[in-house]
Design an enzyme around this catalytic site. Structure first.
Site, PDB file in Angstrom:
ATOM      1  N   LYS A   1       1.077  -1.801   0.261  1.00 26.84           N
ATOM      2  CA  LYS A   1      -0.098   0.214   0.470  1.00 26.84           C
ATOM      3  C   LYS A   1       1.130   1.044   0.191  1.00 26.84           C
ATOM      4  O   LYS A   1       0.327   1.728  -0.600  1.00 26.84           O
ATOM      5  CB  LYS A   1      -0.841   0.098   1.083  1.00 26.84           C
ATOM      6  CG  LYS A   1      -1.736  -0.515   1.299  1.00 26.84           C
ATOM      7  CD  LYS A   1      -3.023  -1.440   2.277  1.00 26.84           C
ATOM      8  CE  LYS A   1      -3.750  -2.516   2.450  1.00 26.84           C
ATOM      9  NZ  LYS A   1      -4.611  -3.392   3.484  1.00 26.84           N
TER      10      LYS A   1
ATOM     11  N   GLN B   1      -4.873  -2.867  10.059  1.00 27.86           N
ATOM     12  CA  GLN B   1      -4.996  -3.522   8.780  1.00 27.86           C
ATOM     13  C   GLN B   1      -5.340  -4.396   9.924  1.00 27.86           C
ATOM     14  O   GLN B   1      -4.838  -4.877  10.388  1.00 27.86           O
ATOM     15  CB  GLN B   1      -3.452  -4.147   8.663  1.00 27.86           C
ATOM     16  CG  GLN B   1      -3.144  -4.995   7.897  1.00 27.86           C
ATOM     17  CD  GLN B   1      -3.231  -4.539   6.520  1.00 27.86           C
ATOM     18  OE1 GLN B   1      -3.227  -4.172   5.731  1.00 27.86           O
ATOM     19  NE2 GLN B   1      -4.360  -5.931   5.477  1.00 27.86           N
TER      20      GLN B   1
ATOM     21  N   ASP C   1     -10.987   2.790   3.716  1.00 28.02           N
ATOM     22  CA  ASP C   1     -11.923   1.372   4.304  1.00 28.02           C
ATOM     23  C   ASP C   1     -12.999   0.994   3.229  1.00 28.02           C
ATOM     24  O   ASP C   1     -13.150  -0.443   3.492  1.00 28.02           O
ATOM     25  CB  ASP C   1     -11.094   0.766   5.060  1.00 28.02           C
ATOM     26  CG  ASP C   1      -9.503  -0.258   4.787  1.00 28.02           C
ATOM     27  OD1 ASP C   1      -9.422  -0.694   3.643  1.00 28.02           O
ATOM     28  OD2 ASP C   1      -8.243  -0.781   5.675  1.00 28.02           O
TER      29      ASP C   1
END
Ligand code: GUN
Length: 293
Positions: A52, A96, A119
């Site tokens: 990322k 994460q 997200d």
């Protein structure tokens, strides 16, 4: 059989994003910034976060990673999220997943400011997605939708079968595909562990999306001739001949399924690169203040 080249499409979209970032940077005097919190040292999560960061760099965005030990207290983690929520220079924030068991993941997600929740996991964004309102779409379903769009794979009126009902992939994918817009309008079946006659249901699919998390579960028996198959699985299988010591496999048994398909995504190089594009796209939206004005 046509291979869906997720890597090529991802690179194409990243180039488009990079051009937009450059233009916006001149106007705003700063670049979009993505922050990632990584708890513990799960090798796969470390790789995902590193990828990322790399993608942010490629499109001219900045990023920062907050690494925290596996035994961090929930309180400390929530404090860090609060700190980032208040930082005007940070546009997007992700934690994460998975996080260690002693941490309440839902509490963590709900503590992220929905405006920074790139997200798309916060209930506010999930709710807005379900209602068809502007929101951050979860990166993997968003990436898959872009892939279908760029390959002109029509979903309207098609039977789409999604296998796996996770909050991150299966459930949002089923919602997106059933929405009333030209890139969706599918008839969707969401399958899970209690589904009866799974093989037959999958065989009825024009578009089959495998997001089960079980290595090579989808064999030729599950796929009708001429179907499009999207493989979300990502499994590390030991391979001593490789420098890394492993290679990646999907939820689909590629060698036996691919000859049946009209289109199929490979693993690696299919959905994976597009997931990151979804995240980068959301970070750009956050920077532009497109969704929460
Ligand atoms: N773990 C697996 N997929 C994802 C994702 O899309 N976002 C985050 N934050 N964690 C993940």
């Amino acid at each position: 059989m046509k291979l869906i080249d997720g890597k090529a499409i991802a690179n194409q979209i990243k180039a488009e994003i990079a051009a937009e970032v450059k233009k916006l940077q001149e106007q705003k005097g700063r670049t979009p910034h993505l922050a990632a919190i990584l708890v513990g040292n799960d090798p796969a999560s470390e790789t995902y976060v590193a990828n990322k960061e790399k993608s942010c760099k490629e499109v001219g965005m900045s990023s920062s990673v907050y690494k925290m030990p596996a035994d961090i207290t929930q309180e400390k983690l929530l404090e860090t999220i609060e700190f980032i929520n208040k930082d005007d220079e940070i546009d997007g924030l992700i934690v994460q997943l998975p996080v260690p068991k002693h941490i309440d993941v839902q509490k963590v997600i709900e503590s992220i400011d929905p405006k920074k929740d790139v997200d798309g996991f916060h209930p506010v964004n999930v709710g807005r997605m379900t209602l068809g309102q502007d929101c951050y779409l979860p990166a993997t379903p968003f990436g898959i939708s872009m892939l279908l769009e760029r390959y002109n794979i029509d979903t309207q009126g098609k039977n789409c079968v999604v296998v796996g009902r996770s909050n991150i992939v299966g459930t949002p994918m089923s919602i997106l595909l059933s929405r009333n817009n030209p890139l969706a309008n599918a008839t969707v079946t969401l399958c899970h562990s209690k589904t009866k006659n799974l093989t037959e249901v999958c065989k009825s699919a024009d578009i089959l999306i495998a997001a089960i998390g079980r290595c090579e579960m989808i064999t030729a028996d599950y796929v009708r001739e001429g179907a499009t198959v999207i493989d979300v699985g990502m499994h590390r299988v030991e391979d001593k001949s490789r420098k890394s010591g492993f290679r990646l496999k999907g939820d689909v048994k590629f060698d036996e399924v691919s000859p049946l398909c009209e289109y199929i995504t490979p693993v690696p190089g299919g959905v994976g690169p597009m997931t990151i594009v979804g995240l980068i796209m959301n970070t750009l939206k956050a920077f532009k203040g497109e969704i929460y004005k």
